[in-house]
Design an enzyme around this catalytic site. Sequence first.
Site: not given
Ligand code: 13P
Length: 249
Positions: A9, A11, A94, A96, A166, A172, A211
């Site tokens: 992903n 982002k 997601h 976010e 997640e 992150g 992560s």
């Molecule tokens: P990170 O791997 O940067 O923690 O992000 C995970 C994520 O949100 C994947 O959709």
Amino acid sequence: MRKPIIAGNWKMNKTPAEARALVEALVPLAADAQCDVVVCTPAVDFAAVSEVIRGTNIKLGAQNMHWKESGAYTGELSADMLKAYGVEYVILGHSERRQYFGETDTTVNLRVLAAVKAGLTPIICVGEKKEEREAGYTDALVSYQTKIALSGLTADEVRHVVIAYEPVWAIGTGLTATDEQANETIGVIREAVRSVYGDAADDVRIQYGGSMNPKNCKGLMAQPEIDGGLIGGASLKAEDFSKVVHFDA
Ligand code: 13P
């Protein structure tokens, strides 16, 4: 047996030129992968990425889509628009999007139904916040999120979706759920699927995300319930993502 699926992903990262360079580096590194490999890129990168990955084992994914076929929805993209670029997967719900853009379980469900109807494979994200885990709500919350997201699908349709667990506190942050925590909560999600759709639960692939990186992927992927990873930061460098794709090397 469920085939593992590792998805990046990206982002809000990578211009088309940067995207092209990343997938050009990734294609040879991932060519012998034993799992399904997906890159979920910004929509402006679809053209460049789909050109580079054509004929390879890497599949293209989007990070969101709207549930309507067309209309007055400024800034949104439809399933047909994604498919026109060869998109096969779409991340939906997601954290976010839930946290910053008002996504709800109900709108996630609308998107899931539209994606499946259009022949796209949704990667449906569920997961708890830190305070929800501390309060002991994790199992109830992820079960609820999962059931609402899938509501209205047939058992056969459910077999083909991908779910990503997640934990919000692990995204992150460099904090990862332990192998056992991730396995246990993914088992809870699978049982929630089973309670409604019976043995379709045995076919649904459920990823861990948060992560996940070249160092911790082997232990996570060795867990019996964990069928893949949804990778943020570590998907932005071809070498790192390739190491996760080769998690058992
Ligand atoms: P990170 O791997 O940067 O923690 O992000 C995970 C994520 O949100 C994947 O959709």
